[in-house]
Design a protein around this motif. Sequence first.
Motif, short mmCIF file in Angstrom:
data_model
loop_
_atom_site.label_atom_id
_atom_site.label_comp_id
_atom_site.label_asym_id
_atom_site.label_seq_id
_atom_site.Cartn_x
_atom_site.Cartn_y
_atom_site.Cartn_z
N TYR A 118 0.84 -1.19 0.00
CA TYR A 118 0.00 0.00 0.00
C TYR A 118 0.88 1.25 0.00
O TYR A 118 2.07 1.21 0.34
CB TYR A 118 -0.94 0.03 1.21
N LEU A 119 0.27 2.35 -0.36
CA LEU A 119 0.93 3.66 -0.29
C LEU A 119 -0.14 4.70 -0.07
O LEU A 119 -1.16 4.73 -0.76
CB LEU A 119 1.68 3.95 -1.60
N GLN A 126 4.71 11.45 -4.65
CA GLN A 126 4.33 10.07 -4.40
C GLN A 126 3.09 9.66 -5.19
O GLN A 126 2.87 8.46 -5.41
CB GLN A 126 4.09 9.85 -2.91
N ARG A 127 2.30 10.61 -5.61
CA ARG A 127 1.15 10.26 -6.44
C ARG A 127 1.59 9.63 -7.75
O ARG A 127 0.88 8.82 -8.33
CB ARG A 127 0.28 11.50 -6.69
N ASP A 166 -5.67 13.93 6.72
CA ASP A 166 -4.26 13.95 6.33
C ASP A 166 -3.70 12.54 6.44
O ASP A 166 -3.67 11.96 7.52
CB ASP A 166 -3.49 14.91 7.25
N ALA A 167 -3.28 11.97 5.31
CA ALA A 167 -2.77 10.60 5.32
C ALA A 167 -1.57 10.44 6.23
O ALA A 167 -1.31 9.33 6.73
CB ALA A 167 -2.41 10.17 3.90
N GLY A 174 4.00 7.94 4.24
CA GLY A 174 3.13 7.29 3.28
C GLY A 174 3.14 5.78 3.33
O GLY A 174 2.31 5.13 2.72
N VAL A 175 4.10 5.22 4.07
CA VAL A 175 4.26 3.76 4.11
C VAL A 175 4.32 3.22 5.54
O VAL A 175 3.55 2.33 5.90
CB VAL A 175 5.54 3.34 3.34
#
Length: 199
Positions: A118-119, A126-127, A166-167, A174-175
């Motif tokens: 996943y990301l 990163q997109r 916010d991820a 992101g990971v």
Amino acid sequence: MSFIGDSITDAGRDRTDPGSFGDGYVSLVAPELQAGGAEVLNLGIAGDRAVDLAARWASDLMPTAPQVLTVYVGINDVWRRFDSDDPTPTDRFEDTLRGLLASAVDAFDPALILMEPYLLPVRDEQRGWLEELDEKRGAVRRLAVEFGAQLVPLHEVLTAAAAGRDAAELAPDGVHPFPEASRLIADAWRTAWAISDSR
């Protein structure tokens, strides 16, 4: 019951202590599995790609001959393309992982649980990784069908959890997950395990 993969599995475990599970999802599911009588081993190593699993498969995994094998790899196969100009073509990734799974099935026929990478993009660049990620996810999904494995759709689970927020609250880069995300990963694994265990 063996868990093998990259940093999401490793989660800072003490590699000199077979009873160390780190502080990630394995540490959350291990106590209940042990309470049910299972021997649990965390064989994750941070930074691993499929080729790294292949290099240690015979020495680290095969002697454990697990009845249940969870494999989680792929995000570093994506990441190294963008931070080190060291890509792993998806067909090579898939063929490598296929060979590893086949060797395990031939040797001890474990129940298989495959976790897709996943990301959660937290930086604009990163997109641009998502297309590569989708290829690796597709490979893991194909292998799950091929080997009759349970699939843990982590990218879908965590993307849904990050919607409207916010991820970075779930994974700062992101990971690598914060505790909330580790709990979500553990819950997704439990869902796959419940299906596998009922068969």
